[in-house]
Enzyme design. Structure first.
Site, PDB file in Angstrom:
ATOM      1  N   ILE A  52       0.836  -1.209   0.000  1.00 38.30           N
ATOM      2  CA  ILE A  52       0.000   0.000   0.000  1.00 38.30           C
ATOM      3  C   ILE A  52       0.870   1.259   0.000  1.00 38.30           C
ATOM      4  O   ILE A  52       0.588   2.229  -0.710  1.00 38.30           O
ATOM      5  CB  ILE A  52      -0.922  -0.007   1.246  1.00 38.30           C
ATOM      6  CG1 ILE A  52      -1.795  -1.276   1.283  1.00 38.30           C
ATOM      7  CG2 ILE A  52      -1.811   1.224   1.260  1.00 38.30           C
ATOM      8  CD1 ILE A  52      -2.592  -1.466   2.571  1.00 38.30           C
ATOM      9  N   VAL A  84      11.772   2.312  11.444  1.00 43.98           N
ATOM     10  CA  VAL A  84      10.903   3.308  12.078  1.00 43.98           C
ATOM     11  C   VAL A  84      10.835   3.138  13.592  1.00 43.98           C
ATOM     12  O   VAL A  84      10.456   4.062  14.309  1.00 43.98           O
ATOM     13  CB  VAL A  84       9.450   3.248  11.524  1.00 43.98           C
ATOM     14  CG1 VAL A  84       9.402   3.594  10.052  1.00 43.98           C
ATOM     15  CG2 VAL A  84       8.791   1.893  11.793  1.00 43.98           C
ATOM     16  N   ASN A 139       3.123   4.232   7.652  1.00 45.14           N
ATOM     17  CA  ASN A 139       2.530   3.076   6.983  1.00 45.14           C
ATOM     18  C   ASN A 139       3.280   1.770   7.238  1.00 45.14           C
ATOM     19  O   ASN A 139       2.713   0.686   7.104  1.00 45.14           O
ATOM     20  CB  ASN A 139       2.470   3.384   5.467  1.00 45.14           C
ATOM     21  CG  ASN A 139       2.197   2.159   4.631  1.00 45.14           C
ATOM     22  OD1 ASN A 139       1.043   1.738   4.496  1.00 45.14           O
ATOM     23  ND2 ASN A 139       3.242   1.552   4.068  1.00 45.14           N
ATOM     24  N   TYR A 187      -0.845  -6.954  17.290  1.00 40.71           N
ATOM     25  CA  TYR A 187      -1.099  -6.055  16.158  1.00 40.71           C
ATOM     26  C   TYR A 187      -2.321  -5.165  16.441  1.00 40.71           C
ATOM     27  O   TYR A 187      -2.300  -3.951  16.214  1.00 40.71           O
ATOM     28  CB  TYR A 187      -1.321  -6.935  14.923  1.00 40.71           C
ATOM     29  CG  TYR A 187      -1.575  -6.233  13.618  1.00 40.71           C
ATOM     30  CD1 TYR A 187      -0.545  -5.628  12.905  1.00 40.71           C
ATOM     31  CD2 TYR A 187      -2.860  -6.227  13.060  1.00 40.71           C
ATOM     32  CE1 TYR A 187      -0.786  -5.029  11.681  1.00 40.71           C
ATOM     33  CE2 TYR A 187      -3.110  -5.625  11.837  1.00 40.71           C
ATOM     34  CZ  TYR A 187      -2.069  -5.027  11.145  1.00 40.71           C
ATOM     35  OH  TYR A 187      -2.314  -4.435   9.933  1.00 40.71           O
ATOM     36  N   LYS A 197      -2.480  -1.167  16.708  1.00 40.31           N
ATOM     37  CA  LYS A 197      -3.293  -0.437  15.738  1.00 40.31           C
ATOM     38  C   LYS A 197      -4.345   0.441  16.418  1.00 40.31           C
ATOM     39  O   LYS A 197      -4.773   1.458  15.860  1.00 40.31           O
ATOM     40  CB  LYS A 197      -3.942  -1.414  14.755  1.00 40.31           C
ATOM     41  CG  LYS A 197      -2.945  -2.054  13.778  1.00 40.31           C
ATOM     42  CD  LYS A 197      -2.139  -1.004  13.034  1.00 40.31           C
ATOM     43  CE  LYS A 197      -1.539  -1.498  11.735  1.00 40.31           C
ATOM     44  NZ  LYS A 197      -0.653  -0.478  11.121  1.00 40.31           N
ATOM     45  N   ALA A 235      -6.164  -4.324   1.632  1.00 45.48           N
ATOM     46  CA  ALA A 235      -5.538  -4.560   0.333  1.00 45.48           C
ATOM     47  C   ALA A 235      -4.919  -5.945   0.285  1.00 45.48           C
ATOM     48  O   ALA A 235      -4.544  -6.513   1.311  1.00 45.48           O
ATOM     49  CB  ALA A 235      -4.454  -3.518   0.076  1.00 45.48           C
ATOM     50  N   SER A 255      -1.840  -7.745  -0.278  1.00 49.37           N
ATOM     51  CA  SER A 255      -0.400  -7.474  -0.267  1.00 49.37           C
ATOM     52  C   SER A 255       0.265  -8.692   0.374  1.00 49.37           C
ATOM     53  O   SER A 255      -0.420  -9.636   0.758  1.00 49.37           O
ATOM     54  CB  SER A 255      -0.102  -6.224   0.563  1.00 49.37           C
ATOM     55  OG  SER A 255      -0.312  -6.505   1.940  1.00 49.37           O
ATOM     56  N   ARG A 256       1.566  -8.619   0.569  1.00 55.96           N
ATOM     57  CA  ARG A 256       2.217  -9.786   1.189  1.00 55.96           C
ATOM     58  C   ARG A 256       1.698  -9.990   2.616  1.00 55.96           C
ATOM     59  O   ARG A 256       1.795 -11.076   3.166  1.00 55.96           O
ATOM     60  CB  ARG A 256       3.731  -9.634   1.176  1.00 55.96           C
ATOM     61  CG  ARG A 256       4.263  -8.627   2.169  1.00 55.96           C
ATOM     62  CD  ARG A 256       5.763  -8.654   2.213  1.00 55.96           C
ATOM     63  NE  ARG A 256       6.238  -7.755   3.248  1.00 55.96           N
ATOM     64  CZ  ARG A 256       7.502  -7.558   3.562  1.00 55.96           C
ATOM     65  NH1 ARG A 256       8.442  -8.192   2.901  1.00 55.96           N
ATOM     66  NH2 ARG A 256       7.846  -6.733   4.505  1.00 55.96           N
TER      67      ARG A 256
HETATM   68  P1  NAI Z   1       3.518  -4.795   3.208  1.00 62.47           P
HETATM   69  O1  NAI Z   1       4.159  -5.860   4.031  1.00 62.47           O
HETATM   70  O2  NAI Z   1       3.305  -5.052   1.761  1.00 62.47           O
HETATM   71  O3  NAI Z   1       4.338  -3.430   3.346  1.00 62.47           O
HETATM   72  C1  NAI Z   1       4.847  -2.969   4.568  1.00 62.47           C
HETATM   73  C2  NAI Z   1       6.207  -2.375   4.314  1.00 62.47           C
HETATM   74  O4  NAI Z   1       6.716  -1.868   5.556  1.00 62.47           O
HETATM   75  C3  NAI Z   1       7.226  -3.402   3.807  1.00 62.47           C
HETATM   76  O5  NAI Z   1       7.793  -2.984   2.588  1.00 62.47           O
HETATM   77  C4  NAI Z   1       8.249  -3.499   4.930  1.00 62.47           C
HETATM   78  O6  NAI Z   1       9.570  -3.728   4.480  1.00 62.47           O
HETATM   79  C5  NAI Z   1       8.106  -2.137   5.596  1.00 62.47           C
HETATM   80  N1  NAI Z   1       8.562  -2.180   6.982  1.00 62.47           N
HETATM   81  C6  NAI Z   1       8.289  -3.122   7.903  1.00 62.47           C
HETATM   82  N2  NAI Z   1       8.874  -2.841   9.069  1.00 62.47           N
HETATM   83  C7  NAI Z   1       9.552  -1.685   8.897  1.00 62.47           C
HETATM   84  C8  NAI Z   1      10.337  -0.879   9.759  1.00 62.47           C
HETATM   85  N3  NAI Z   1      10.562  -1.232  11.027  1.00 62.47           N
HETATM   86  N4  NAI Z   1      10.852   0.273   9.273  1.00 62.47           N
HETATM   87  C9  NAI Z   1      10.647   0.634   7.979  1.00 62.47           C
HETATM   88  N5  NAI Z   1       9.911  -0.104   7.114  1.00 62.47           N
HETATM   89  C10 NAI Z   1       9.357  -1.252   7.564  1.00 62.47           C
HETATM   90  O7  NAI Z   1       2.133  -4.465   3.929  1.00 62.47           O
HETATM   91  P2  NAI Z   1       0.873  -3.575   3.459  1.00 62.47           P
HETATM   92  O8  NAI Z   1      -0.272  -4.481   3.321  1.00 62.47           O
HETATM   93  O9  NAI Z   1       1.233  -2.689   2.350  1.00 62.47           O
HETATM   94  O10 NAI Z   1       0.619  -2.739   4.798  1.00 62.47           O
HETATM   95  C11 NAI Z   1       0.868  -1.352   4.917  1.00 62.47           C
HETATM   96  C12 NAI Z   1       0.242  -0.857   6.214  1.00 62.47           C
HETATM   97  O11 NAI Z   1      -1.168  -1.048   6.180  1.00 62.47           O
HETATM   98  C13 NAI Z   1       0.737  -1.601   7.463  1.00 62.47           C
HETATM   99  O12 NAI Z   1       0.843  -0.698   8.542  1.00 62.47           O
HETATM  100  C14 NAI Z   1      -0.368  -2.586   7.728  1.00 62.47           C
HETATM  101  O13 NAI Z   1      -0.399  -2.984   9.074  1.00 62.47           O
HETATM  102  C15 NAI Z   1      -1.570  -1.768   7.324  1.00 62.47           C
HETATM  103  N6  NAI Z   1      -2.734  -2.566   7.015  1.00 62.47           N
HETATM  104  C16 NAI Z   1      -2.771  -3.351   5.907  1.00 62.47           C
HETATM  105  C17 NAI Z   1      -3.905  -4.080   5.631  1.00 62.47           C
HETATM  106  C18 NAI Z   1      -4.038  -4.904   4.401  1.00 62.47           C
HETATM  107  O14 NAI Z   1      -5.177  -5.371   4.131  1.00 62.47           O
HETATM  108  N7  NAI Z   1      -2.986  -5.109   3.623  1.00 62.47           N
HETATM  109  C19 NAI Z   1      -5.065  -4.078   6.538  1.00 62.47           C
HETATM  110  C20 NAI Z   1      -4.941  -3.182   7.634  1.00 62.47           C
HETATM  111  C21 NAI Z   1      -3.807  -2.459   7.845  1.00 62.47           C
END
Ligand code: NAI
Length: 302
Positions: free
Chosen positions: A20, A75, A101, A166, A170, A198, A200-201
């Protein structure tokens, strides 16, 4: 009405190397923002690190004619947060927009969860939101302008099996927002929280591919970009979304029941006897601050 643009604005997107966050970074850059693409480049569970995730998104933005700089800091540390913000200052001179994010998962049922699993997830999502937002907001306050996004989740807002760490983190970011919106109310700094959905992984093993094709990460971007635009005057609210559905969601209270006269003691039996009224959310209302809850007690206090 004119298109929403970000010319002259500097944005930081944490965890923008994938999913995202990558879409926010690309879309902000396509609309004129200079973007810091932060990503630690680790695995979904937070292990490992690599520069390639952030670098790749920066390359994509540049190839499309945009401006971006990579940052690989974690972060979840104060040093990491400071470096991320410094990357924006060093490359583009300021920070106007921060999208918190970045995220990881360490799912486990409550009774089996380890201290490490608890600490890691709280560190990235909750402490990470603090570590990056504090230095960013300091600059925004000096500049008299800012837009901040916190990323919550339906898992925290409403619940999900196996995600107590989590979910707590959140909901925790909602708590940060609720305080920050009050502390920064007199500046042009708007702070909102989103609960995205979304494919995503992070979700690829719980959402099947067919539905995943409709839960495209980029469907979250329009709401986040609007909230990050100069036009947006909303602050302190939560928005849930996915697949093209967008809605405000809120922590609300009902009218409740005023029992007694604020002098005599109240019995558990009176709570039982008023249970339906206490639990009735028919006239539910969100609140701008904790003090607004006093309005319900006024008949007893005045
Ligand atoms: P994702 O796993 O595709 O992307 C998350 C990114 O954050 C990754 O590229 C990862 O390397 C980076 N990351 C992780 N820890 C880190 C750190 N300590 N410092 C810097 N970068 C770091 O996940 P997605 O799905 O794109 O999620 C984005 C956000 O949306 C997250 O906060 C997730 O919890 C939230 N979210 C996602 C949902 C979904 O349906 N995919 C649902 C609800 C919330």
């Amino acid at each position: 009405m004119a298109d929403i643009r970000f010319d002259g604005k500097v944005a930081i997107v944490t965890g923008a190397g994938a999913g995202i966050g990558r879409m926010y970074a690309m879309e902000l850059a396509a609309r004129g923002a200079k973007v810091v693409v932060n990503d630690l480049g680790g695995a979904r569970d937070g292990s490992g690190a690599s520069t390639s995730a952030a670098d790749q998104v920066v390359e994509e933005i540049k190839a499309a004619g945009g401006e971006a700089a990579a940052n690989y800091d974690n972060v979840a540390t104060m040093e990491g947060g400071a470096n991320i913000v410094q990357t924006a200052v060093d490359n583009f001179g300021k920070v106007d927009i921060l999208i918190n994010n970045a995220g990881i998962l360490r799912d486990r049922s409550f009774l089996k969860m380890t201290e490490e699993e608890w600490d890691l997830v709280i560190a990235v999502h909750l402490k990470g939101a603090f570590c990056v937002t504090q230095p960013a907001v300091k600059l925004m306050k000096e500049n008299g302008y800012g837009r901040v996004i916190f990323t919550s989740s339906t898992s925290g807002l409403y619940g999900n099996f196996g995600q107590c760490n989590y979910g707590a983190a959140k909901m925790g970011v909602v708590g940060i927002m609720n305080t920050l919106k009050l502390e920064l109310a007199k500046y042009d700094i708007k702070i909102n929280t989103i609960a995205p959905t979304a494919y995503s992984r992070m979700t690829e093993d719980i959402i099947d591919e067919k539905m995943g094709a409709k839960l495209r990460p980029q469907f979250n971007s329009p709401m986040v970009l609007y909230l990050c635009s100069e036009e947006n005057q909303t602050t302190g609210q939560i928005f849930a979304m996915g697949a093209g559905w967008y809605a405000r969601t809120a922590i609300v209270s009902g009218d409740g029941a005023c029992i007694g006269d604020a002098e005599r003691d109240i019995t558990p039996e009176e709570i039982r006897d008023n249970w339906d009224k206490i639990g009735d959310l028919a006239n539910d209302k969100p609140h701008d601050s904790g003090t607004s809850i006093f309005s319900y007690m006024m008949p007893l206090l005045s």
